[in-house]
Every structure is written in structure tokens, then in C-alpha cells.
Design an enzyme around this catalytic site. Sequence first.
Site, short mmCIF file in Angstrom:
data_model
loop_
_atom_site.label_atom_id
_atom_site.label_comp_id
_atom_site.label_asym_id
_atom_site.label_seq_id
_atom_site.Cartn_x
_atom_site.Cartn_y
_atom_site.Cartn_z
CG ASP A 1 -0.28 -0.05 2.53
OD1 ASP A 1 0.06 1.03 3.06
OD2 ASP A 1 -0.08 -1.16 3.05
CG ASP B 1 -6.06 4.00 7.04
OD1 ASP B 1 -6.17 3.57 8.19
OD2 ASP B 1 -5.00 4.48 6.58
CD GLU C 1 -3.90 4.21 10.56
OE1 GLU C 1 -2.91 4.20 11.33
OE2 GLU C 1 -3.83 3.93 9.34
#
Length: 280
Positions: A79, A168, A170
Site C-alpha cells: 500500500d 483506513d 485508525e
Amino acid sequence: MESVRISITAAISRSRFLAAGLLLAVCSLDLNSPAASAAGEPVPVPVRGSARMGMGVAAHDGQDGVPVDTRATHTEGVDVSSHQGNVAWSTLWNSGVRWAYAKATEGTYYKNPYHPQQYGGSYDVGMVRGAYHFATPDTTGGAAQADYFVDHGGGWSEDARTLPGALDIEWNPYGPSCYGKSRAAMITWIRDFLNRYKARTGRDAVIYTATSWWTECTGNYAGFGSTNPLWIARYASTVGTLPAGWSSYTMWQYTSSGPTVGDHDRFNGSADRLRTFSRG
């Protein structure tokens, strides 16, 4: 009596000297250094838009660069974000990388300027590719960020070469880990993003997260495991305990310091299974 006054004066002078020396040492301390971090000193907040996958994993959730168990069938991936710039995709292909995710957006304020080269270049060398969105739940709503993502490179097509978009979610690199949200509010925000992405593309988005963050900020909510594939972040020899609701992972980010550019990941299956997954 005079000697007592001299002793007291000397002691005060020494104390002032030591205090001045301590102040000078603190002022000259590099706040980006390991010593500063170990001392608990604040580190500079990164520029908005510069966040990338796994930015907080090594700091919060384990050691980086640990060798990985290679016994299971897997397919290697990477990624990337603007941090990598223009990527030499042919080099990655020759090293065995067969899939890639490129950061497309963050919040509703940032588009990765390298996304066309990263997203298109990985496809051109034969990889299965996808796009990811770095969530900032403290700036705008989940549905608004899903729209922004889809409108700026986060869509999906049924061509056996495009992976579903990834959320994503986090640690917040710009402030409090949970973006100032309660667990209930965080779950609602994530649900709003996922529902809008599904409505726009027809696919369930992948959720990228770490078990410790998910536990802290959602209370280890189990409600997305039956619909949304899990991309687990853990820099260790095994994936460890998964978040509630998932009995297995689809992808695993196992290091941010792999042998080639970008974070390195493993798809839980063969290259043929990867293409099947991409088709939905």
C-alpha cells in the site's frame, strides 16, 4: 555568621546554574528524536493530508519489521501514498508483488496528487489494484467522506482487476486517538461511511484497522464482520487476535519496512482467489 551567609549564597548560585543548564538542554532537545519521545516530550503534529496507512501501528500496536510466518498460502501486496511519490511498479512486480492499494483521499479536503500514477501504474504492470481513504471522523460525516472518496478515485468496477475501496480507520495522527468521539458515535460514523460506499459502488468496503484501536474506539464492536472484509494491521509474526465479528482476515499489513517501497501486505489466499475477490 559571615561564613553561613557565604555558604547560602554559593548554594543559591549553584542551584541557578543547574537550573539554567537544564533549561538549555530542554530547549536544544530535538523533539523528533527517540530521546524526546522516550522522555514524553510532544512531537510536531503532521500536516493535514499526510496521514497514511499504519502511521500509528508501530507506535501503538507492536514492533515493526518482525519476520512473518510464511506457511499459509498468501499473495504479496503493498500500500502506498504520497509518501512514496511516483512508484516503480515494474520493480515491485518483479519482486513478486501482485496487488496494491493507493491512497486516494483523506477527509473531504485532500486528494493524493500521486494517485493517478500509483493507481494506474500498478494496473498497467498487471497488478490487481484498489484505493483507500484515510478517515478523519472529527472533520466531516461518514457519508460525506464516502462521497468524496468515490468522486476522487475510490470507485470500483467489475473487471477482476479492481479491489473494493478500503476505509483506513485508525489512530488520529492530528489529535486524540478516537477523534474526540464516543464509541457509539464512532460506530455510527463508520456505518454511515460503509452504507454510502455500498450505495454508490455496489460493493462492501474493506475495513483497515488494528485490533487495539478498534477495541479502544468502538468497544470492539462486532457488527461489521459479516459484511465487510477485514484488513488487519499488526507488525508481528502472526496476526494475533482479530477484532470482534471477524473469524478470519482478508488482508494483513505485516510491516512498514519491507524489502521494497511502501507498506507490505498479504492477501489471505492465492492470486486466483484474489481476482475472484476483486470481482465481488
